[in-house]
Design an enzyme around this catalytic site. Structure first.
Site, PDB file in Angstrom:
ATOM      1  N   GLU A 137     -29.486  43.017   6.961  1.00 43.39           N
ATOM      2  CA  GLU A 137     -28.411  42.511   6.109  1.00 43.39           C
ATOM      3  C   GLU A 137     -27.178  43.392   6.242  1.00 43.39           C
ATOM      4  O   GLU A 137     -27.276  44.535   6.713  1.00 43.39           O
ATOM      5  CB  GLU A 137     -28.871  42.463   4.652  1.00 43.39           C
ATOM      6  CG  GLU A 137     -30.039  41.516   4.431  1.00 43.39           C
ATOM      7  CD  GLU A 137     -30.443  41.373   2.979  1.00 43.39           C
ATOM      8  OE1 GLU A 137     -31.300  40.524   2.691  1.00 43.39           O
ATOM      9  OE2 GLU A 137     -29.892  42.106   2.123  1.00 43.39           O
ATOM     10  N   TRP A 166     -26.056  40.680  12.210  1.00 43.39           N
ATOM     11  CA  TRP A 166     -26.443  41.165  13.538  1.00 43.39           C
ATOM     12  C   TRP A 166     -27.718  40.467  14.021  1.00 43.39           C
ATOM     13  O   TRP A 166     -28.646  41.102  14.521  1.00 43.39           O
ATOM     14  CB  TRP A 166     -26.643  42.687  13.552  1.00 43.39           C
ATOM     15  CG  TRP A 166     -25.451  43.454  13.113  1.00 43.39           C
ATOM     16  CD1 TRP A 166     -25.344  44.239  12.004  1.00 43.39           C
ATOM     17  CD2 TRP A 166     -24.170  43.516  13.760  1.00 43.39           C
ATOM     18  NE1 TRP A 166     -24.091  44.780  11.919  1.00 43.39           N
ATOM     19  CE2 TRP A 166     -23.344  44.360  12.982  1.00 43.39           C
ATOM     20  CE3 TRP A 166     -23.640  42.933  14.922  1.00 43.39           C
ATOM     21  CZ2 TRP A 166     -22.022  44.627  13.322  1.00 43.39           C
ATOM     22  CZ3 TRP A 166     -22.329  43.200  15.262  1.00 43.39           C
ATOM     23  CH2 TRP A 166     -21.538  44.047  14.463  1.00 43.39           C
ATOM     24  N   GLU A 367     -33.664  47.747  16.052  1.00 40.89           N
ATOM     25  CA  GLU A 367     -35.113  47.946  15.934  1.00 40.89           C
ATOM     26  C   GLU A 367     -35.448  49.371  15.488  1.00 40.89           C
ATOM     27  O   GLU A 367     -36.465  49.937  15.878  1.00 40.89           O
ATOM     28  CB  GLU A 367     -35.845  47.637  17.252  1.00 40.89           C
ATOM     29  CG  GLU A 367     -35.398  46.385  17.955  1.00 40.89           C
ATOM     30  CD  GLU A 367     -35.686  45.120  17.179  1.00 40.89           C
ATOM     31  OE1 GLU A 367     -36.315  45.202  16.114  1.00 40.89           O
ATOM     32  OE2 GLU A 367     -35.272  44.049  17.631  1.00 40.89           O
TER      33      GLU A 367
END
Length: 389
Positions: A137, A166, A367
């Site tokens: 977010e 994103w 990630e």
């Protein structure tokens, strides 16, 4: 590594014939479909996601490490080698495959109902349907536990409100795996992007991962049936397990970007003459090349070890963090160092080196940032949780 000149330790001997075949097939399709066009995609900030997805689907690259529902059921090492070859062309292209297979498809495959799996996975494996994964977010990147997106039960429907940022593949996706906070904790939903109240704004003006479709998702009273909820996804552990799944591909993919940079630098250094001789013959250049080759081989051995563990034993999250932290960090160092060997030509789009370096700046962050992975490893070493300290 697939390149005899760079495989100083003969690591290639550790691969099976089937693993080499997967690598060779992926390398061929990348050479035919991606390499001749990727510099233009990057320059324009546009990539033909649907065309690529269909071609990758024909080869079984999408969700290739999953089984059933049209997925190839490949080994972890085979999947890793495919990611390496994809990212040797461009990180954005590998991201397309990783998000499709290791995030969106994996979430449905692991946590979805049989109906959801039948509805989405065959089309996604074929590249006919594109998926995205909505966790990050605008105000909650490294801290997804405090996500603002909410899900509330209203009769026989769930109503979702919030926003995600994103999100790779979002501008072209047919289905979004959305994570939201419900009364009982974090829940996941397979949301058709055509649902009323679901909108996507494509993120422009990126200086990295330009050959990748990135979007900002807005959820404004998005109403989905109870059947849209992923029934086995209970709590934050579910989306975090998906991230661990995706990080494995990054461990391998980053090596592809590094290898492409090093191959380019060696070729350039052999052909570029200064002071009457190729710059490859100068001691400082050879020292740079040697150090980079050593780090590339070490990273490859690490990736292969983790892949073998994943295929034969348990691969723990902190082990994945070690791989992601090391290989992306070293790949970025290699890309930057290769740029110095190319001199001023290193900033030219004629060569892939700075494009790889720019892309790896994003790979370093997504990630899980390097700092997050350091804290995962630190917690394992000390038994103390430093995330909230």
């Amino acid at each position: 590594m697939g390149d005899a000149a760079l495989d100083l330790l003969d690591v290639d001997d550790l691969l099976s014939d089937e693993e080499r075949d997967v690598r060779a097939v992926t390398r061929r399709v990348v050479a035919d479909l991606v390499r001749p066009r990727v510099a233009d995609w990057y320059e324009r900030g546009a990539v033909p996601v649907r065309e690529l997805a269909l071609e990758f689907g024909k080869l079984g690259l999408l969700g290739m490490h999953l089984s059933g529902y049209g997925c190839a059921g490949a080994s972890a090492v085979q999947y890793g080698l495919a990611c390496l070859e994809l990212e040797a062309a461009d990180s954005g292209v590998r991201s397309l495959v990783s998000v499709q297979g290791s995030l969106a498809m994996y979430a449905i495959w692991k946590y979805g109902s049989e109906e959801q799996k039948q509805q989405w996975l065959p089309g996604m494996a074929a590249g006919e349907l594109i998926g995205c994964f909505g966790l990050t977010e605008p105000d909650h990147g490294s801290d997804p536990a405090n996500m603002s997106t909410r899900a509330r039960l209203s009769g026989s429907d769930w109503i979702l409100n919030g926003g995600k940022m994103w999100i790779t593949n979002a501008p072209v996706a047919e289905v979004a795996v959305i994570w939201a906070r419900a009364d009982e904790g974090v829940a996941g939903f397979a949301v058709p992007t055509s649902t009323s109240g679901f909108s996507v704004r494509e993120v422009k003006n990126k200086l990295s991962l330009r050959a990748s479709a990135t979007g900002e998702i807005t959820l404004d009273d998005v109403r989905v049936p109870v059947s849209a909820r992923l029934p086995a996804a209970r709590g934050l552990r579910a989306p975090l397990s998906c991230l661990t799944e995706a990080r494995f591909g990054i461990i391998w993919g980053a090596l592809g970007a590094a290898r492409d940079c090093l191959e380019t630098a060696i070729s350039y250094a052999l052909s570029r003459e200064q002071f009457g001789r190729p710059i490859a013959g100068f001691q400082l250049t050879q020292a740079k090349l040697a150090d980079m080759a050593v780090e590339l081989q070490k990273g490859y051995l690490l990736a292969l070890h983790l892949g073998r563990r994943r295929d034969t034993a348990e691969l723990r999250p902190e082990q994945v963090s070690i791989g992601k932290l090391n290989n992306v960090r070293e790949a970025l160092k290699i890309a930057r160092q290769c740029r110095t060997i190319l001199g001023a030509n290193g900033i030219s789009g004629e060569y892939p080196v700075l494009r790889h370096a720019n892309n790896l700046e994003s790979v370093l962050t997504y990630e899980g940032t390097s700092e997050v992975h350091q804290l995962v490893i630190g917690q394992k070493l000390t038994g103390l949780n430093a995330f909230s300290g």
